[in-house]
Design an enzyme around this catalytic site. Structure first.
Site, PDB file in Angstrom:
ATOM      1  N   THR A  21       9.304  -2.050  -3.169  1.00 46.25           N
ATOM      2  CA  THR A  21       9.893  -1.330  -4.223  1.00 46.25           C
ATOM      3  C   THR A  21      10.696  -0.794  -3.695  1.00 46.25           C
ATOM      4  O   THR A  21      11.998  -1.106  -4.980  1.00 46.25           O
ATOM      5  CB  THR A  21       9.097  -0.506  -4.526  1.00 46.25           C
ATOM      6  OG1 THR A  21       8.306   0.655  -3.116  1.00 46.25           O
ATOM      7  CG2 THR A  21       7.533  -0.564  -5.581  1.00 46.25           C
ATOM      8  N   LEU A  23       6.370   0.543  11.533  1.00 52.03           N
ATOM      9  CA  LEU A  23       6.807   1.821  12.223  1.00 52.03           C
ATOM     10  C   LEU A  23       8.211   2.211  11.919  1.00 52.03           C
ATOM     11  O   LEU A  23       8.842   3.237  12.692  1.00 52.03           O
ATOM     12  CB  LEU A  23       6.426   2.714  12.749  1.00 52.03           C
ATOM     13  CG  LEU A  23       4.568   2.466  12.412  1.00 52.03           C
ATOM     14  CD1 LEU A  23       4.119   2.915  14.002  1.00 52.03           C
ATOM     15  CD2 LEU A  23       3.976   3.003  11.606  1.00 52.03           C
ATOM     16  N   SER A  63      10.691   1.201  13.829  1.00 52.65           N
ATOM     17  CA  SER A  63      11.862   1.004  15.109  1.00 52.65           C
ATOM     18  C   SER A  63      13.161   0.687  15.294  1.00 52.65           C
ATOM     19  O   SER A  63      14.062   1.279  15.695  1.00 52.65           O
ATOM     20  CB  SER A  63      11.208   0.256  16.639  1.00 52.65           C
ATOM     21  OG  SER A  63      11.517  -1.329  15.911  1.00 52.65           O
ATOM     22  N   ASP A 102      13.765   3.223   5.416  1.00 53.09           N
ATOM     23  CA  ASP A 102      13.198   3.127   6.707  1.00 53.09           C
ATOM     24  C   ASP A 102      14.472   4.129   7.089  1.00 53.09           C
ATOM     25  O   ASP A 102      14.469   5.480   7.692  1.00 53.09           O
ATOM     26  CB  ASP A 102      13.539   1.804   7.568  1.00 53.09           C
ATOM     27  CG  ASP A 102      12.615   0.722   7.180  1.00 53.09           C
ATOM     28  OD1 ASP A 102      11.220   1.942   6.300  1.00 53.09           O
ATOM     29  OD2 ASP A 102      12.353  -0.214   7.406  1.00 53.09           O
ATOM     30  N   TYR A 108       9.054 -11.899   4.677  1.00 56.73           N
ATOM     31  CA  TYR A 108      10.190 -10.648   4.226  1.00 56.73           C
ATOM     32  C   TYR A 108      11.379 -11.167   3.248  1.00 56.73           C
ATOM     33  O   TYR A 108      11.175 -11.330   2.111  1.00 56.73           O
ATOM     34  CB  TYR A 108      10.828  -9.702   5.027  1.00 56.73           C
ATOM     35  CG  TYR A 108      11.241  -8.261   4.570  1.00 56.73           C
ATOM     36  CD1 TYR A 108      10.616  -7.207   4.260  1.00 56.73           C
ATOM     37  CD2 TYR A 108      12.585  -8.531   3.790  1.00 56.73           C
ATOM     38  CE1 TYR A 108      10.624  -6.136   3.689  1.00 56.73           C
ATOM     39  CE2 TYR A 108      12.962  -7.304   3.565  1.00 56.73           C
ATOM     40  CZ  TYR A 108      11.920  -6.492   3.225  1.00 56.73           C
ATOM     41  OH  TYR A 108      13.055  -4.700   2.455  1.00 56.73           O
TER      42      TYR A 108
HETATM   43  C1  GLA Z   1      10.441  -2.868   5.560  1.00 59.43           C
HETATM   44  C2  GLA Z   1      12.175  -2.554   5.154  1.00 59.43           C
HETATM   45  C3  GLA Z   1      12.056  -1.668   4.260  1.00 59.43           C
HETATM   46  C4  GLA Z   1      10.472  -1.933   2.698  1.00 59.43           C
HETATM   47  C5  GLA Z   1       9.880  -2.719   3.672  1.00 59.43           C
HETATM   48  C6  GLA Z   1       8.431  -2.750   3.189  1.00 59.43           C
HETATM   49  O1  GLA Z   1      10.186  -1.584   6.497  1.00 59.43           O
HETATM   50  O2  GLA Z   1      12.578  -2.402   6.321  1.00 59.43           O
HETATM   51  O3  GLA Z   1      13.823  -1.374   3.196  1.00 59.43           O
HETATM   52  O4  GLA Z   1      11.105  -3.234   2.252  1.00 59.43           O
HETATM   53  O5  GLA Z   1       9.670  -2.777   4.432  1.00 59.43           O
HETATM   54  O6  GLA Z   1       8.545  -1.710   1.547  1.00 59.43           O
END
Ligand code: GLA
Length: 383
Positions: free
Chosen positions: A35, A124, A126, A171, A220
């Site tokens: 999102t 997570l 990294s 993140d 992704y």
């Molecule tokens: C990874 C990406 C984030 C986000 C998530 C999915 O962690 O780095 O920006 O898009 O996937 O929610």
């Protein structure tokens, strides 16, 4: 966490200089997946798995980076920085140096030591932990600092523009701005956020399926493109929808027939996930753990079935958790296609829950998982 005193000695022995040490945590996302780049909502927490970055100045104009995890040292000329990543672990710290240089900072030579216990390619963050700890370290050299949201954006740019991974802001944002014992509801449009306390009786149990994933890998960006294609179709009918954040389930019902079936499903996940994430934060604030758990479980199956971002092992881990005493909610966390599940569990049951989940997962899949009872931790800081 690595003993900072041991880390300090390691840097001193290698580089013959006293380092300043900075810590950047990994994160677990409680809810709100895929999102962030749709300018929607996410609710992560920083965790007590982190990267340490130790830095000291040099006088020979070199940038020398040592990773204790890879047992490898790499050297660059401070006056001739690479323009792009080369698919090495040094891309993350060098990406940060490159973006900050673009912002007008002039870095002299320095020695940087890195150590991390955030498991790589496990959902997570990294990468963010490495970027953020490096950013604090190199900025300290030139006596500069940024407000948290801006620093997170700069680190995201390092990953987007230098490393070449098309991630959103979640993140880096939580690694910079996390708070101990709190989850953070982030509005990825304007970067405003709300902290929601995680009650003492709740443990964060992180279960690693041991299936590796990478944001830079193909799935992704494919999912991102598919969901953005759905948004473009909605926007062709209703121009006020630049991002799926602005779309409703009614928009989807109206325009869905024009979409590729996969795009339709990706958008269904993203639009409903935004609603769930805001509702989950309200439930957490009210102490309504039953509702929070329900939303997490629903989010998992939306991620798995509509977004097709899970894998057999992660679905198995989530299913096995449902039968164990103390579970509030379980779902796959992070970029998807493997990595970890997050389980909110009653503190009193957490240890037993972790043991039993590990046993049952190993029996069912033949894979020995790593299961950790974690806590929400502070964002990046100097040690
Ligand atoms: C990874 C990406 C984030 C986000 C998530 C999915 O962690 O780095 O920006 O898009 O996937 O929610």
């Amino acid at each position: 966490m690595h003993d900072p005193a041991v880390f300090r000695t390691m840097h001193k022995d290698r580089f013959h200089a006293e380092p300043e040490i900075f810590v950047g945590p990994g994160r677990v996302n409680l809810i709100g997946e895929h999102t962030d780049y749709a300018e929607g909502f996410v609710m992560p927490a920083a965790i007590n798995f982190a990267t340490l970055a130790g830095i000291s100045p040099r006088t020979d104009g070199k940038i020398v980076i040592y990773s204790e995890n890879f047992r490898e040292e790499k050297s660059f000329e401070a006056a001739a920085l690479p323009a792009k990543g080369t698919k090495e672990w040094t891309d993350y710290p060098m990406g940060v140096v490159s973006i900050l240089t673009g912002e007008g900072h002039k870095f002299p030579g320095f020695s940087l030591s890195i150590w991390s216990d955030v498991p790589p390619s496990s959902g997570l963050s990294s990468s963010a932990a490495l970027e953020v700890s490096t950013a604090l370290a190199v900025l300290s050299l030139v006596g500069a600092s940024y407000p948290g949201p801006k620093l997170a954006r700069l680190c995201q740019r390092a990953e987007n523009e230098f490393v070449g991974a098309n991630c959103g802001i979640m993140d880096q944002f939580i690694s910079v701005n996390g708070k101990a014992n709190h989850a953070l509801l982030l509005d990825c449009r304007d970067l405003s956020f709300k902290l929601a306390p995680i009650p003492d009786h709740i443990a964060l149990v992180i279960a690693n399926t041991m299936v590796k994933h990478s944001v830079a890998g193909g799935d992704y960006p494919t999912r991102r493109r598919e969901s953005e294609a759905a948004c473009a179709i909605i926007a062709s009918h209703r121009p006020g929808v630049p991002f799926l954040r602005d779309a409703t389930l009614e928009d989807l019902a109206k325009c869905g027939k024009e979409m590729e079936p996969k795009s339709y499903l990706r958008a269904k996940h993203v639009i409903s996930e935004n609603l769930r994430t805001v509702a989950a934060c309200e439930a957490l604030a009210k102490g309504d753990m039953k509702e929070l758990g329900r939303l997490m479980n629903e989010a998992h199956w939306s991620y798995s079935r509509d977004f097709e971002g899970s894998c057999v092992e992660a679905d198995t881990m989530v299913e096995l958790a449902q039968d164990l005493p103390g579970l509030i909610g379980a779902r796959l966390t992070g970029g998807g296609f493997g990595g970890c599940t997050i389980n909110l569990v009653e503190q009193t049951e957490a240890k037993k829950f972790a043991e039993e989940l590990g046993k049952r997962y190993a029996a069912k899949t033949g894979i020995k998982p790593e299961i950790h009872v974690c806590r929400a931790s502070d964002g990046a800081h100097k040690l």
